[in-house]
Design an enzyme around this catalytic site. Sequence first.
Site, mmCIF file in Angstrom:
data_model
loop_
_atom_site.group_PDB
_atom_site.id
_atom_site.type_symbol
_atom_site.label_atom_id
_atom_site.label_comp_id
_atom_site.label_asym_id
_atom_site.label_seq_id
_atom_site.Cartn_x
_atom_site.Cartn_y
_atom_site.Cartn_z
ATOM 1 N N LEU A 1 2.287 -3.378 9.121
ATOM 2 C CA LEU A 1 3.234 -3.607 10.219
ATOM 3 C C LEU A 1 3.443 -5.099 10.435
ATOM 4 C CD1 LEU A 1 1.973 -1.063 12.933
ATOM 5 C CD2 LEU A 1 3.812 -0.742 11.278
ATOM 6 N N ARG A 2 2.375 -5.874 10.234
ATOM 7 C CA ARG A 2 2.443 -7.334 10.414
ATOM 8 C C ARG A 2 3.437 -7.955 9.433
ATOM 9 N NH1 ARG A 2 0.472 -10.969 7.187
ATOM 10 N NH2 ARG A 2 -0.719 -9.387 6.039
ATOM 11 N N ARG A 3 3.317 -7.578 8.173
ATOM 12 C CA ARG A 3 4.252 -8.122 7.172
ATOM 13 C C ARG A 3 5.677 -7.680 7.458
ATOM 14 N NH1 ARG A 3 0.022 -6.411 2.478
ATOM 15 N NH2 ARG A 3 -1.243 -8.295 2.505
ATOM 16 N N LYS B 1 -10.879 -8.806 6.349
ATOM 17 C CA LYS B 1 -9.771 -8.282 7.169
ATOM 18 C C LYS B 1 -9.908 -6.780 7.422
ATOM 19 C CE LYS B 1 -6.302 -7.577 3.620
ATOM 20 N NZ LYS B 1 -5.019 -7.391 3.205
ATOM 21 N N ASP B 2 -10.758 -6.075 6.653
ATOM 22 C CA ASP B 2 -10.979 -4.638 6.893
ATOM 23 C C ASP B 2 -12.008 -4.382 7.990
ATOM 24 O OD1 ASP B 2 -9.219 -3.955 4.858
ATOM 25 O OD2 ASP B 2 -10.784 -3.744 3.345
ATOM 26 N N ARG C 1 1.440 2.921 -0.184
ATOM 27 C CA ARG C 1 -0.021 2.983 -0.036
ATOM 28 C C ARG C 1 -0.692 3.024 -1.401
ATOM 29 N NH1 ARG C 1 -3.102 5.224 3.613
ATOM 30 N NH2 ARG C 1 -4.612 4.152 2.327
ATOM 31 N N GLY C 2 -2.006 2.954 -1.372
ATOM 32 C CA GLY C 2 -2.792 2.999 -2.596
ATOM 33 C C GLY C 2 -3.437 1.654 -2.869
ATOM 34 N N ASN C 3 -4.400 1.636 -3.801
ATOM 35 C CA ASN C 3 -5.027 0.357 -4.131
ATOM 36 C C ASN C 3 -4.058 -0.484 -4.964
ATOM 37 O OD1 ASN C 3 -5.264 1.162 -6.866
ATOM 38 N ND2 ASN C 3 -7.203 2.203 -6.423
ATOM 39 N N SER D 1 -12.938 0.908 -5.720
ATOM 40 C CA SER D 1 -11.729 0.400 -6.373
ATOM 41 C C SER D 1 -12.083 -0.788 -7.269
ATOM 42 C CB SER D 1 -10.690 -0.030 -5.335
ATOM 43 O OG SER D 1 -11.068 -1.257 -4.744
ATOM 44 N N ARG E 1 -16.883 -0.338 -1.977
ATOM 45 C CA ARG E 1 -15.856 0.648 -2.317
ATOM 46 C C ARG E 1 -15.742 0.707 -3.827
ATOM 47 N NH1 ARG E 1 -10.671 -1.431 0.581
ATOM 48 N NH2 ARG E 1 -9.669 0.358 -0.414
ATOM 49 N N THR F 1 -2.548 1.100 -8.082
ATOM 50 C CA THR F 1 -1.587 2.168 -7.768
ATOM 51 C C THR F 1 -0.260 1.587 -7.309
ATOM 52 O OG1 THR F 1 -3.511 3.376 -6.922
ATOM 53 C CG2 THR F 1 -1.355 4.323 -6.456
ATOM 54 N N ARG F 2 -0.326 0.575 -6.449
ATOM 55 C CA ARG F 2 0.914 0.015 -5.909
ATOM 56 C C ARG F 2 1.737 -0.671 -6.996
ATOM 57 N NH1 ARG F 2 -0.588 -2.617 -0.043
ATOM 58 N NH2 ARG F 2 -2.599 -1.597 0.053
ATOM 59 N N CYS G 1 -5.143 -2.413 13.367
ATOM 60 C CA CYS G 1 -4.209 -2.060 12.292
ATOM 61 C C CYS G 1 -2.860 -1.602 12.826
ATOM 62 C CB CYS G 1 -4.795 -0.914 11.474
ATOM 63 S SG CYS G 1 -5.112 -1.392 9.795
#
Length: 358
Positions: A145-147, A95-96, A164-166, A25, A23, A169-170, A258
Site C-alpha cells: 500500500l505504501r508503494r 521490515k517484517d 504476491r509471492g516471493n 525462500s 524462512r 515467483t513475482r 502493513c
Amino acid sequence: MSEEASSPDGNGKVSRVIRIGTRKSQLARIQTDSIAEKLKELYPDISLEIIGMTTIGDKILDTALSKIGEKSLFTKELENALERNEVDLVVHSLKDLPTTLPPGFTIGAVLKRENPHDAVVLHPRNVGKTLDTLPGNSVIGTSSLRRAAQLKKRFPHLEFKDIRGNLNTRLKKLDEKDDFSAIILAAAGLRRMGWENRISQILGPEDCMYAVGQGALAVEVRARDTDILEMVSVLHDPDTVLRCIAERAFLRQLEGGCSVPVAVHTELKDSQLYLTGAVYSLDGSDSLKDTMQTSIAAADKIPEEVDERVQRVGVTANKIPGSAQDNAEKLGVDLANLLLSKGAKEILTVARQLNDAR
C-alpha cells in the site's frame, strides 16, 4: 540459559551447536547464510545448524498482505520455534518484524543496511523505459500500500495491481505473462539474490520513500539468553541501529503496520540523525510529510553502562551509547506526534477502513 545441543569435536572439546531459524525462500536462505558466515568468522569454534520453516505469509499467496490482518505474517512460526527452544536465533528482514515484539524476545543485532530504496523491474518488452515513459494505463505490480499510494500520486498515468509471492515467483509472473508492464521490489532483495541486472530504476525519496527497516537484516533471540545476545551483538551496525530505532519508533507511535501507507527516509550526517516520515491515503491524494533531526553525538567519550535489559522498539544494543539510542527513539516519537497533530490519524483510519472494505 537455553539448552543447546552440544557435540564433541575431533579434539575432544565440546562445541555448541547454535540453531538458526529462517524462512525457506531462496532470499531468506541467502540472508541467513550470510549471517551464519559472519558468525563462523567471528567464532570459529561454534557449530551452526540452519532450520528452514514456512510462515503464514509464505502460505497465503492469493490475498494482499495488507488484507490478511496479521502483524507477524512472516515471523510468528519462527518465534514459536524460538519460544519452544527449537532454535537459538532467528534471521528476519527487519521490515517484517512488528514494532512491538512478544514478551521474552528481542532483536539482538541489526546488520549494516543494504540499499533501502525500492526498484523498478520492467517486463522485458519495456527495456529502456522508466515509470515516467511507460505508456498510459500500464499496469504496475506491487503488494505494498505504501508503494502504491506514493506512486499513484507521482505517476497518475499508471495503474497499480497486487502481486504476491516471493521474489522468484513475482519475477516469473512478470516475465512469463503480459499482466504487468513492471513490478516494484526492494532493491536490497534483488541485490542479495544477485539480480541487480534486472533493476532498471532505483526510486529516490522524491518518487517513493521506503518502508520502516527496509534493507536491514535483524537477528531475533530470547531476551534471557545473555550469552547468545552477547554473541550476536557484535553484528550490530551502529548507524543502521540508530536509523531503524527512529523509524520503528515513528511507526509504533503512529500505530501503523502493513495495512496502512507509512513511509520513511533517514540520514546520518555529522552526528545529526534526520528522519523524514509520511502517511498517505490509499490513492496518495491526501498525505502528510515532515522532517525532524536530532543529535546522536555521545555527550562524553566515557563509555556509558547500557542496561542490557532495556529494549528500544524491540532492539537491544548494549554496545551503542544509550543517549544516542534514546535520542533516536524520541525523534521517531516526536515526528509521529507532529504528524498526528496535523491529522495523520484521520488519514490512516480512512486508509485502514477503505483497505478492509476492498
